[in-house]
Motif scaffolding. Structure first.
Motif, PDB file in Angstrom:
ATOM      1  N   VAL A  59       0.834  -1.213   0.000  1.00  0.00           N
ATOM      2  CA  VAL A  59       0.000   0.000   0.000  1.00  0.00           C
ATOM      3  C   VAL A  59       0.866   1.259   0.000  1.00  0.00           C
ATOM      4  CG1 VAL A  59      -1.691   1.339   1.327  1.00  0.00           C
ATOM      5  CG2 VAL A  59      -1.991  -1.132   1.050  1.00  0.00           C
ATOM      6  N   THR A  60       1.810   1.352   0.930  1.00  0.00           N
ATOM      7  CA  THR A  60       2.624   2.573   1.004  1.00  0.00           C
ATOM      8  C   THR A  60       3.557   2.685  -0.200  1.00  0.00           C
ATOM      9  OG1 THR A  60       4.268   1.517   2.457  1.00  0.00           O
ATOM     10  CG2 THR A  60       2.489   2.770   3.516  1.00  0.00           C
ATOM     11  N   LEU A  68       0.843   9.951  -4.050  1.00  0.00           N
ATOM     12  CA  LEU A  68      -0.477  10.223  -3.501  1.00  0.00           C
ATOM     13  C   LEU A  68      -0.437   9.978  -1.995  1.00  0.00           C
ATOM     14  CD1 LEU A  68      -3.450  10.891  -4.135  1.00  0.00           C
ATOM     15  CD2 LEU A  68      -3.824   8.428  -4.415  1.00  0.00           C
ATOM     16  N   PHE A  69      -0.908  10.948  -1.211  1.00  0.00           N
ATOM     17  CA  PHE A  69      -0.783  10.878   0.251  1.00  0.00           C
ATOM     18  C   PHE A  69       0.672  10.571   0.621  1.00  0.00           C
ATOM     19  CE2 PHE A  69      -5.189   9.479  -0.646  1.00  0.00           C
ATOM     20  CZ  PHE A  69      -5.856  10.565  -0.103  1.00  0.00           C
ATOM     21  N   THR A  70       1.574  11.254  -0.046  1.00  0.00           N
ATOM     22  CA  THR A  70       3.000  10.962   0.055  1.00  0.00           C
ATOM     23  C   THR A  70       3.532  11.078   1.478  1.00  0.00           C
ATOM     24  OG1 THR A  70       3.302  11.756  -2.195  1.00  0.00           O
ATOM     25  CG2 THR A  70       5.276  11.593  -0.828  1.00  0.00           C
ATOM     26  N   ALA A  73       2.135   8.295   3.840  1.00  0.00           N
ATOM     27  CA  ALA A  73       2.658   6.996   3.406  1.00  0.00           C
ATOM     28  C   ALA A  73       4.136   6.863   3.765  1.00  0.00           C
ATOM     29  CB  ALA A  73       2.459   6.821   1.897  1.00  0.00           C
ATOM     30  N   ALA A  74       4.905   7.910   3.529  1.00  0.00           N
ATOM     31  CA  ALA A  74       6.336   7.876   3.848  1.00  0.00           C
ATOM     32  C   ALA A  74       6.558   7.758   5.355  1.00  0.00           C
ATOM     33  CB  ALA A  74       7.031   9.122   3.302  1.00  0.00           C
ATOM     34  N   PHE A  75       5.743   8.441   6.146  1.00  0.00           N
ATOM     35  CA  PHE A  75       5.871   8.376   7.597  1.00  0.00           C
ATOM     36  C   PHE A  75       5.593   6.957   8.103  1.00  0.00           C
ATOM     37  CE2 PHE A  75       4.233   8.949  11.945  1.00  0.00           C
ATOM     38  CZ  PHE A  75       5.306   9.617  12.511  1.00  0.00           C
ATOM     39  N   ILE A  76       4.537   6.339   7.602  1.00  0.00           N
ATOM     40  CA  ILE A  76       4.194   4.971   8.002  1.00  0.00           C
ATOM     41  C   ILE A  76       5.291   3.994   7.561  1.00  0.00           C
ATOM     42  CG2 ILE A  76       2.581   3.070   7.558  1.00  0.00           C
ATOM     43  CD1 ILE A  76       0.378   5.310   7.449  1.00  0.00           C
ATOM     44  N   ALA A  77       5.759   4.145   6.322  1.00  0.00           N
ATOM     45  CA  ALA A  77       6.810   3.259   5.815  1.00  0.00           C
ATOM     46  C   ALA A  77       8.104   3.426   6.612  1.00  0.00           C
ATOM     47  CB  ALA A  77       7.055   3.540   4.331  1.00  0.00           C
ATOM     48  N   SER A  78       8.447   4.657   6.959  1.00  0.00           N
ATOM     49  CA  SER A  78       9.645   4.906   7.759  1.00  0.00           C
ATOM     50  C   SER A  78       9.525   4.232   9.127  1.00  0.00           C
ATOM     51  CB  SER A  78       9.855   6.419   7.924  1.00  0.00           C
ATOM     52  OG  SER A  78      10.959   6.672   8.763  1.00  0.00           O
ATOM     53  N   SER A 123       3.902  14.103  -9.116  1.00  0.00           N
ATOM     54  CA  SER A 123       3.104  13.446  -8.084  1.00  0.00           C
ATOM     55  C   SER A 123       1.641  13.835  -8.205  1.00  0.00           C
ATOM     56  CB  SER A 123       3.613  13.817  -6.691  1.00  0.00           C
ATOM     57  OG  SER A 123       3.271  15.151  -6.390  1.00  0.00           O
ATOM     58  N   LEU A 124       0.780  12.912  -7.823  1.00  0.00           N
ATOM     59  CA  LEU A 124      -0.646  13.228  -7.790  1.00  0.00           C
ATOM     60  C   LEU A 124      -0.947  14.248  -6.702  1.00  0.00           C
ATOM     61  CD1 LEU A 124      -2.246   9.719  -8.425  1.00  0.00           C
ATOM     62  CD2 LEU A 124      -1.981  11.618 -10.028  1.00  0.00           C
ATOM     63  N   ASP A 125      -0.180  14.219  -5.612  1.00  0.00           N
ATOM     64  CA  ASP A 125      -0.356  15.225  -4.566  1.00  0.00           C
ATOM     65  C   ASP A 125      -0.179  16.634  -5.130  1.00  0.00           C
ATOM     66  OD1 ASP A 125      -0.880  13.461  -2.514  1.00  0.00           O
ATOM     67  OD2 ASP A 125       1.162  13.451  -1.732  1.00  0.00           O
TER      68      ASP A 125
END
Length: 131
Positions: A59-60, A68-70, A73-78, A123-125
């Protein structure tokens, strides 16, 4: 020559985001679908820590590729990579070259940087006005 390097920063940040997202997605595909065959750790039960980690990676990773929701997503992945390092790698040895945690450390800090810096170009963001 070097005084022009900063002008490419948004594109290079996007390249970093997309490549890291692709690699992260690939790690998730191994855990969730067992593809490619023979890749470690192979397909995992979805209700296991590795299975849940695989879903998070897919997902991330996908969101990072799209930009998208970069930041979330990056915070969760980190965070996932920090937890993965301390739970699974660090107990084996204090040395990343021995415990196999090099990739987890790099992913953690790359995603932390993307969280702070934003998505960059392509980016979509950026297209939807999310910053």
């Amino acid at each position: 020559m070097f005084n022009q390097a900063g002008r490419w920063s948004p594109q290079l940040l996007a390249a970093l985001r997309i490549v890291a997202g692709l690699l992260f997605l690939a790690h998730g595909v191994v855990k969730v679908f067992g593809f490619p065959a023979g890749a470690e750790p192979g397909q995992q039960a979805l209700a296991s820590l590795f299975g849940i980690g695989g879903v998070i990676e897919i997902v991330t990773g996908g969101l990072l590729i799209l930009g998208l929701f970069t930041r979330p997503a990056a915070f969760i992945a980190s965070g996932q990579m920090a937890v993965a390092y301390w739970m699974f790698h660090a107990p084996k040895s204090p040395y990343p070259a021995v415990n196999g945690g090099d990739a987890a450390i790099l992913f953690c800090f790359i995603f932390l940087y993307i969280f702070a810096a934003g998505p960059g170009a392509f980016s979509l963001d950026r297209q939807t006005g999310r910053r």
